[in-house]
Motif scaffolding. Structure first.
Motif, PDB file in Angstrom:
ATOM      1  N   ARG A  88       3.456  -4.340   3.982  1.00 13.78           N
ATOM      2  CA  ARG A  88       4.359  -4.754   2.895  1.00 13.78           C
ATOM      3  C   ARG A  88       5.117  -3.555   2.340  1.00 13.78           C
ATOM      4  O   ARG A  88       6.337  -3.616   2.131  1.00 13.78           O
ATOM      5  CB  ARG A  88       3.544  -5.428   1.790  1.00 13.78           C
ATOM      6  N   LEU A  89       4.418  -2.456   2.109  1.00 11.76           N
ATOM      7  CA  LEU A  89       5.072  -1.265   1.565  1.00 11.76           C
ATOM      8  C   LEU A  89       6.126  -0.723   2.527  1.00 11.76           C
ATOM      9  O   LEU A  89       7.193  -0.272   2.108  1.00 11.76           O
ATOM     10  CB  LEU A  89       4.029  -0.191   1.262  1.00 11.76           C
ATOM     11  N   ASN A  90       5.823  -0.749   3.823  1.00 13.29           N
ATOM     12  CA  ASN A  90       6.801  -0.291   4.815  1.00 13.29           C
ATOM     13  C   ASN A  90       8.074  -1.116   4.777  1.00 13.29           C
ATOM     14  O   ASN A  90       9.178  -0.605   5.010  1.00 13.29           O
ATOM     15  CB  ASN A  90       6.195  -0.339   6.218  1.00 13.29           C
TER      16      ASN A  90
ATOM     17  N   ASP B 228       1.326   5.405   5.945  1.00 14.67           N
ATOM     18  CA  ASP B 228       0.085   5.659   6.672  1.00 14.67           C
ATOM     19  C   ASP B 228      -0.471   7.041   6.317  1.00 14.67           C
ATOM     20  O   ASP B 228      -1.664   7.208   6.069  1.00 14.67           O
ATOM     21  CB  ASP B 228       0.301   5.524   8.183  1.00 14.67           C
ATOM     22  N   ARG B 229       0.408   8.038   6.254  1.00 15.58           N
ATOM     23  CA  ARG B 229      -0.036   9.391   5.887  1.00 15.58           C
ATOM     24  C   ARG B 229      -0.495   9.421   4.428  1.00 15.58           C
ATOM     25  O   ARG B 229      -1.453  10.111   4.085  1.00 15.58           O
ATOM     26  CB  ARG B 229       1.103  10.384   6.109  1.00 15.58           C
ATOM     27  N   LEU B 230       0.201   8.658   3.571  1.00 14.27           N
ATOM     28  CA  LEU B 230      -0.201   8.619   2.166  1.00 14.27           C
ATOM     29  C   LEU B 230      -1.599   8.036   2.014  1.00 14.27           C
ATOM     30  O   LEU B 230      -2.422   8.533   1.243  1.00 14.27           O
ATOM     31  CB  LEU B 230       0.820   7.811   1.361  1.00 14.27           C
ATOM     32  N   LEU B 231      -1.891   6.969   2.753  1.00 12.33           N
ATOM     33  CA  LEU B 231      -3.226   6.377   2.706  1.00 12.33           C
ATOM     34  C   LEU B 231      -4.269   7.390   3.159  1.00 12.33           C
ATOM     35  O   LEU B 231      -5.336   7.532   2.533  1.00 12.33           O
ATOM     36  CB  LEU B 231      -3.283   5.134   3.588  1.00 12.33           C
ATOM     37  N   PHE B 232      -3.992   8.092   4.253  1.00 15.72           N
ATOM     38  CA  PHE B 232      -4.923   9.112   4.738  1.00 15.72           C
ATOM     39  C   PHE B 232      -5.175  10.165   3.657  1.00 15.72           C
ATOM     40  O   PHE B 232      -6.325  10.548   3.390  1.00 15.72           O
ATOM     41  CB  PHE B 232      -4.353   9.764   5.994  1.00 15.72           C
ATOM     42  N   SER B 233      -4.105  10.645   3.017  1.00 17.62           N
ATOM     43  CA  SER B 233      -4.242  11.661   1.977  1.00 17.62           C
ATOM     44  C   SER B 233      -5.056  11.132   0.796  1.00 17.62           C
ATOM     45  O   SER B 233      -5.916  11.842   0.257  1.00 17.62           O
ATOM     46  CB  SER B 233      -2.861  12.116   1.505  1.00 17.62           C
ATOM     47  N   ALA B 234      -4.788   9.906   0.390  1.00 16.90           N
ATOM     48  CA  ALA B 234      -5.541   9.321  -0.723  1.00 16.90           C
ATOM     49  C   ALA B 234      -7.028   9.249  -0.393  1.00 16.90           C
ATOM     50  O   ALA B 234      -7.890   9.531  -1.245  1.00 16.90           O
ATOM     51  CB  ALA B 234      -5.002   7.933  -1.051  1.00 16.90           C
ATOM     52  N   LYS B 235      -7.356   8.886   0.837  1.00 15.99           N
ATOM     53  CA  LYS B 235      -8.766   8.833   1.226  1.00 15.99           C
ATOM     54  C   LYS B 235      -9.391  10.224   1.210  1.00 15.99           C
ATOM     55  O   LYS B 235     -10.569  10.388   0.851  1.00 15.99           O
ATOM     56  CB  LYS B 235      -8.910   8.171   2.600  1.00 15.99           C
TER      57      LYS B 235
ATOM     58  N   VAL C 107      -2.361   1.120  -2.869  1.00 26.45           N
ATOM     59  CA  VAL C 107      -1.326   2.062  -3.272  1.00 26.45           C
ATOM     60  C   VAL C 107      -0.174   1.305  -3.920  1.00 26.45           C
ATOM     61  O   VAL C 107       0.299   0.305  -3.388  1.00 26.45           O
ATOM     62  CB  VAL C 107      -0.798   2.859  -2.058  1.00 26.45           C
ATOM     63  N   LEU C 108       0.274   1.817  -5.081  1.00 21.61           N
ATOM     64  CA  LEU C 108       1.394   1.225  -5.789  1.00 21.61           C
ATOM     65  C   LEU C 108       2.476   2.274  -5.996  1.00 21.61           C
ATOM     66  O   LEU C 108       2.178   3.441  -6.258  1.00 21.61           O
ATOM     67  CB  LEU C 108       0.952   0.680  -7.155  1.00 21.61           C
ATOM     68  N   ALA C 109       3.719   1.857  -5.881  1.00 18.42           N
ATOM     69  CA  ALA C 109       4.856   2.759  -6.113  1.00 18.42           C
ATOM     70  C   ALA C 109       5.459   2.442  -7.476  1.00 18.42           C
ATOM     71  O   ALA C 109       5.665   1.285  -7.814  1.00 18.42           O
ATOM     72  CB  ALA C 109       5.901   2.591  -5.018  1.00 18.42           C
ATOM     73  N   ASP C 110       5.721   3.504  -8.273  1.00 18.51           N
ATOM     74  CA  ASP C 110       6.343   3.248  -9.573  1.00 18.51           C
ATOM     75  C   ASP C 110       7.717   3.883  -9.714  1.00 18.51           C
ATOM     76  O   ASP C 110       8.394   3.681 -10.707  1.00 18.51           O
ATOM     77  CB  ASP C 110       5.433   3.689 -10.727  1.00 18.51           C
ATOM     78  N   SER C 111       8.112   4.687  -8.743  1.00 21.87           N
ATOM     79  CA  SER C 111       9.473   5.227  -8.772  1.00 21.87           C
ATOM     80  C   SER C 111       9.807   5.721  -7.385  1.00 21.87           C
ATOM     81  O   SER C 111       8.922   5.938  -6.563  1.00 21.87           O
ATOM     82  CB  SER C 111       9.589   6.375  -9.780  1.00 21.87           C
ATOM     83  N   GLY C 112      11.096   5.912  -7.128  1.00 17.62           N
ATOM     84  CA  GLY C 112      11.455   6.479  -5.849  1.00 17.62           C
ATOM     85  C   GLY C 112      12.819   6.041  -5.379  1.00 17.62           C
ATOM     86  O   GLY C 112      13.537   5.313  -6.068  1.00 17.62           O
ATOM     87  N   THR C 113      13.155   6.500  -4.199  1.00 18.29           N
ATOM     88  CA  THR C 113      14.436   6.171  -3.578  1.00 18.29           C
ATOM     89  C   THR C 113      14.162   5.698  -2.161  1.00 18.29           C
ATOM     90  O   THR C 113      13.103   5.981  -1.580  1.00 18.29           O
ATOM     91  CB  THR C 113      15.340   7.410  -3.520  1.00 18.29           C
ATOM     92  N   PRO C 114      15.089   4.984  -1.568  1.00 17.76           N
ATOM     93  CA  PRO C 114      14.886   4.516  -0.190  1.00 17.76           C
ATOM     94  C   PRO C 114      14.713   5.650   0.810  1.00 17.76           C
ATOM     95  O   PRO C 114      14.189   5.439   1.903  1.00 17.76           O
ATOM     96  CB  PRO C 114      16.165   3.719   0.091  1.00 17.76           C
ATOM     97  N   THR C 115      15.133   6.874   0.445  1.00 16.24           N
ATOM     98  CA  THR C 115      15.020   7.989   1.385  1.00 16.24           C
ATOM     99  C   THR C 115      13.619   8.570   1.459  1.00 16.24           C
ATOM    100  O   THR C 115      13.334   9.374   2.332  1.00 16.24           O
ATOM    101  CB  THR C 115      15.996   9.110   1.001  1.00 16.24           C
ATOM    102  N   GLY C 116      12.749   8.202   0.523  1.00 18.69           N
ATOM    103  CA  GLY C 116      11.371   8.648   0.660  1.00 18.69           C
ATOM    104  C   GLY C 116      10.786   9.361  -0.521  1.00 18.69           C
ATOM    105  O   GLY C 116       9.584   9.277  -0.747  1.00 18.69           O
ATOM    106  N   ALA C 117      11.577  10.106  -1.303  1.00 19.10           N
ATOM    107  CA  ALA C 117      11.020  10.781  -2.466  1.00 19.10           C
ATOM    108  C   ALA C 117      10.527   9.740  -3.454  1.00 19.10           C
ATOM    109  O   ALA C 117      11.114   8.673  -3.608  1.00 19.10           O
ATOM    110  CB  ALA C 117      12.059  11.685  -3.114  1.00 19.10           C
ATOM    111  N   GLY C 118       9.447  10.021  -4.137  1.00 19.02           N
ATOM    112  CA  GLY C 118       8.933   9.061  -5.096  1.00 19.02           C
ATOM    113  C   GLY C 118       7.558   9.428  -5.573  1.00 19.02           C
ATOM    114  O   GLY C 118       7.019  10.494  -5.265  1.00 19.02           O
TER     115      GLY C 118
END
Length: 249
Positions: A145-147, A156-163, A187-198
């Motif tokens: 869904r997030l993708n 996927d990398r974010l999930l690995f880092s969180a673990k 994982v929830l997103a609260d800010s960001g841009t389509p380019t990836g920063a957030g």
């Protein structure tokens, strides 16, 4: 980058730059002394390491020494303990991380926070086959869904880092292994841009009995994440259950 993910009581020191640079460059970038000297006992740990590993080991300890100084603690050796977890001076809890081009250490007085975990990664997809080894089916469904919603973030990398951050916060409280499959991370997103920063938050629901902190069992860990400048970072802080710092003594 890491400091913004942690409570105000936590001191974080970070350094940027390629590890082809020497440890003095990393220390200068971190605002620390121009020379990072290892203690003899640290030298013994790293004596047979390859140069890259030695630079990483030294640079992140430069960050840790600077964080100690900011807390008014004399710089001391940071030795790998059980399962490689850093052994901090009495009265402190903390965490360290390093990846290509970045390292950081976060420290806090043990009276203020029960445990910490930080992790930094290059903002790149995981290698083929890794996600299936670390993710639960529920987590993979959420990543799908997030993708779709935010394709600019490598979830996927974010999930690995969180673990990784969850494990680093877990181990000092339990002295036990925590498998990737034993924490379900949302994982929830609260800010960001389509380019990836957030940036955003995450919650790790522990699927095994959690640690007991001040007489109360903890069933979940909360964390924060950020992505920018080609890096991804996550952090977990475990407060005391009362929401207040533990009384000294």
């Amino acid at each position: 980058m890491i400091e913004e993910l942690l409570p105000e009581s936590v001191v974080a020191v970070e350094a940027y730059g390629e590890y082809a640079a020497d440890a003095a460059d990393a220390a200068r970038a971190a605002g620390g002394p121009e020379d990072v000297s290892l203690f003899p006992e640290e030298e013994a740990v790293i004596a047979k390491a390859v140069p890259k590993r030695r630079r990483e080991f030294t640079a992140v300890r430069g960050c840790a020494r600077r964080a100690m100084e900011k807390l008014g603690v004399p710089p001391q050796a940071v030795l790998p303990g059980e399962r490689g977890a850093p052994a901090w001076p009495d009265g402190l809890v903390g965490s360290m991380t390093h990846c290509e081009g970045y390292c950081a250490a976060a420290l806090v007085r043990a009276a203020d926070v029960a445990s910490l975990g930080i992790d930094a990664e290059p903002h790149l997809p995981l290698p083929n086959g890794v996600l299936g080894a670390i993710a639960l089916p529920t987590e993979e469904a959420r990543l799908h869904r997030l993708n779709s919603e935010r394709p600019g973030v490598h979830w996927d990398r974010l999930l690995f880092s969180a673990k990784e951050s969850v494990y680093k916060a877990w181990f000092p409280l339990t002295a036990q292994w925590l498998d990737f499959s034993e924490a379900d991370i949302d994982v929830l997103a609260d800010s960001g841009t389509p380019t990836g920063a957030g940036s955003g938050v995450f919650r790790a629901r522990l699927l095994v009995p959690g640690p007991v902190v001040d007489g109360q069992r903890i069933g979940s860990f909360d964390g924060r994440w950020t992505v920018r400048d080609g890096l991804l970072a996550t952090a977990v802080s475990v407060p005391y259950p009362t929401g207040r710092a533990k009384a000294a003594g």
